[in-house]
Design an enzyme around this catalytic site. Structure first.
Site, mmCIF file in Angstrom:
data_model
loop_
_atom_site.group_PDB
_atom_site.id
_atom_site.type_symbol
_atom_site.label_atom_id
_atom_site.label_comp_id
_atom_site.label_asym_id
_atom_site.label_seq_id
_atom_site.Cartn_x
_atom_site.Cartn_y
_atom_site.Cartn_z
ATOM 1 N N PRO A 1 0.788 -1.236 0.000
ATOM 2 C CA PRO A 1 0.000 0.000 0.000
ATOM 3 C C PRO A 1 0.819 1.285 0.000
ATOM 4 O O PRO A 1 1.838 1.378 0.667
ATOM 5 C CB PRO A 1 -0.830 -0.108 1.282
ATOM 6 C CG PRO A 1 -0.151 -1.119 2.126
ATOM 7 C CD PRO A 1 0.507 -2.069 1.174
ATOM 8 N N ASN A 2 0.339 2.216 -0.776
ATOM 9 C CA ASN A 2 0.870 3.575 -0.889
ATOM 10 C C ASN A 2 2.185 3.681 -1.661
ATOM 11 O O ASN A 2 2.673 4.775 -1.913
ATOM 12 C CB ASN A 2 1.008 4.238 0.498
ATOM 13 C CG ASN A 2 -0.317 4.269 1.226
ATOM 14 O OD1 ASN A 2 -1.298 4.777 0.690
ATOM 15 N ND2 ASN A 2 -0.385 3.703 2.421
ATOM 16 N N ARG B 1 4.722 10.905 -2.575
ATOM 17 C CA ARG B 1 4.394 10.673 -1.171
ATOM 18 C C ARG B 1 5.593 10.947 -0.247
ATOM 19 O O ARG B 1 6.683 10.425 -0.495
ATOM 20 C CB ARG B 1 4.013 9.193 -1.078
ATOM 21 C CG ARG B 1 3.991 8.633 0.291
ATOM 22 C CD ARG B 1 3.982 7.111 0.271
ATOM 23 N NE ARG B 1 3.710 6.646 1.604
ATOM 24 C CZ ARG B 1 4.045 5.469 2.072
ATOM 25 N NH1 ARG B 1 4.660 4.601 1.287
ATOM 26 N NH2 ARG B 1 3.764 5.136 3.307
ATOM 27 N N TYR C 1 10.791 9.031 1.479
ATOM 28 C CA TYR C 1 10.846 7.994 0.439
ATOM 29 C C TYR C 1 11.516 8.437 -0.866
ATOM 30 O O TYR C 1 11.647 7.633 -1.790
ATOM 31 C CB TYR C 1 9.429 7.486 0.150
ATOM 32 C CG TYR C 1 8.774 6.873 1.372
ATOM 33 C CD1 TYR C 1 9.289 5.707 1.941
ATOM 34 C CD2 TYR C 1 7.669 7.468 1.981
ATOM 35 C CE1 TYR C 1 8.717 5.149 3.074
ATOM 36 C CE2 TYR C 1 7.080 6.914 3.109
ATOM 37 C CZ TYR C 1 7.615 5.757 3.648
ATOM 38 O OH TYR C 1 7.049 5.204 4.769
ATOM 39 N N ASN D 1 8.010 -5.436 -0.445
ATOM 40 C CA ASN D 1 7.823 -4.292 0.446
ATOM 41 C C ASN D 1 6.324 -4.250 0.739
ATOM 42 O O ASN D 1 5.531 -3.791 -0.089
ATOM 43 C CB ASN D 1 8.293 -2.986 -0.206
ATOM 44 C CG ASN D 1 8.236 -1.822 0.776
ATOM 45 O OD1 ASN D 1 7.599 -1.918 1.827
ATOM 46 N ND2 ASN D 1 8.895 -0.726 0.451
ATOM 47 N N ALA E 1 2.793 -0.672 5.092
ATOM 48 C CA ALA E 1 2.305 -0.711 6.479
ATOM 49 C C ALA E 1 1.763 -2.080 6.873
ATOM 50 O O ALA E 1 1.695 -2.393 8.071
ATOM 51 C CB ALA E 1 1.238 0.362 6.665
ATOM 52 N N GLU F 1 12.292 -9.328 2.677
ATOM 53 C CA GLU F 1 11.517 -8.155 3.134
ATOM 54 C C GLU F 1 12.355 -6.901 2.896
ATOM 55 O O GLU F 1 13.531 -6.863 3.271
ATOM 56 C CB GLU F 1 11.213 -8.315 4.630
ATOM 57 C CG GLU F 1 10.510 -7.111 5.236
ATOM 58 C CD GLU F 1 10.291 -7.255 6.747
ATOM 59 O OE1 GLU F 1 10.403 -8.381 7.291
ATOM 60 O OE2 GLU F 1 10.017 -6.227 7.393
ATOM 61 N N HIS G 1 12.496 -2.496 2.934
ATOM 62 C CA HIS G 1 11.942 -1.177 3.268
ATOM 63 C C HIS G 1 12.861 -0.101 2.723
ATOM 64 O O HIS G 1 14.090 -0.225 2.821
ATOM 65 C CB HIS G 1 11.775 -1.005 4.781
ATOM 66 C CG HIS G 1 10.872 -2.037 5.352
ATOM 67 N ND1 HIS G 1 9.512 -1.995 5.160
ATOM 68 C CD2 HIS G 1 11.136 -3.173 6.041
ATOM 69 C CE1 HIS G 1 8.977 -3.057 5.722
ATOM 70 N NE2 HIS G 1 9.932 -3.796 6.262
ATOM 71 N N ARG H 1 12.434 5.068 13.011
ATOM 72 C CA ARG H 1 11.152 5.775 12.940
ATOM 73 C C ARG H 1 10.280 5.455 14.157
ATOM 74 O O ARG H 1 10.785 4.999 15.174
ATOM 75 C CB ARG H 1 10.482 5.454 11.603
ATOM 76 C CG ARG H 1 11.365 5.889 10.414
ATOM 77 C CD ARG H 1 10.725 5.590 9.088
ATOM 78 N NE ARG H 1 9.490 6.348 8.917
ATOM 79 C CZ ARG H 1 8.589 6.104 7.944
ATOM 80 N NH1 ARG H 1 8.819 5.138 7.075
ATOM 81 N NH2 ARG H 1 7.496 6.824 7.853
HETATM 82 C C1 DQA Z 1 7.974 1.191 4.279
HETATM 83 C C2 DQA Z 1 7.959 1.436 5.785
HETATM 84 C C3 DQA Z 1 6.581 1.205 6.351
HETATM 85 O O1 DQA Z 1 6.588 1.432 7.749
HETATM 86 C C4 DQA Z 1 5.597 2.148 5.705
HETATM 87 O O2 DQA Z 1 4.290 1.905 6.197
HETATM 88 C C5 DQA Z 1 5.625 2.105 4.232
HETATM 89 C C6 DQA Z 1 6.915 2.011 3.562
HETATM 90 C C7 DQA Z 1 9.336 1.535 3.646
HETATM 91 O O3 DQA Z 1 9.556 1.119 2.516
HETATM 92 O O4 DQA Z 1 10.156 2.223 4.256
HETATM 93 O O5 DQA Z 1 4.619 2.240 3.560
HETATM 94 O O6 DQA Z 1 7.736 -0.192 4.043
#
Ligand code: DQA
Length: 141
Positions: free
Chosen positions: A9-10, A17, A22, A72, A75, A96, A98, A105
């Protein structure tokens, strides 16, 4: 080698964003360069969804016939037992990833529901985290 990249998501809004966290690059643009870099060595498939169930469907779809998955989960990383179960249900190793260093954070981002089901975790290197994950999968062969 067939490697699947799955973004949650996102992450469709990368480049727009929270750019301070990011970065300014769209994932689609980064992907062009990443594919070029691994041309001849790895086929990179890409999928993004904001919907938890669709991410699980994609893990099931690619998880038995690719060499590795770069995930990735956004959240959902911090909440989804269902994605953790999906990772445990497939045969391909999952890395995994990020973009941000989640450990620098908010506390809520320090815990991952999926890490224990994954082959490894890469966090905090910006979009380069994806390349490092691809390298990790190539190194598993
Ligand atoms: C993320 C870190 C997550 O906590 C966050 O909700 C994201 C992006 C990252 O790539 O740093 O959407 O996965």
């Amino acid at each position: 080698m067939k490697i699947a990249i799955i973004n949650g998501p996102n992450l469709n809004l990368l480049g727009t964003r929270e750019r301070d966290i990011y970065g300014e690059q769209r994932f689609e643009d980064y992907l062009v360069a990443l594919r070029q870099r691994y041309e001849g060595a790895a086929e990179l498939h890409y999928f993004q969804s904001n919907v938890e169930g669709f991410i699980i469907d994609e893990l099931h779809r690619v998880g038995f016939d690719c060499d590795g998955i770069v995930l990735n989960a956004g959240a959902y990383t911090h909440t989804s037992l269902a994605i953790a179960d999906a990772i445990r249900s497939i045969t391909a190793p999952v890395v995994e990833v990020h973009i941000s260093n989640v450990h620098k954070r908010e506390q809520v981002r320090h815990h991952s529901m999926i890490s224990a089901a994954c082959a490894g975790v890469i966090a905090g290197f910006g979009l380069d985290s994806y390349r490092l994950a691809v390298e990790a999968i190539l190194g598993m062969k």
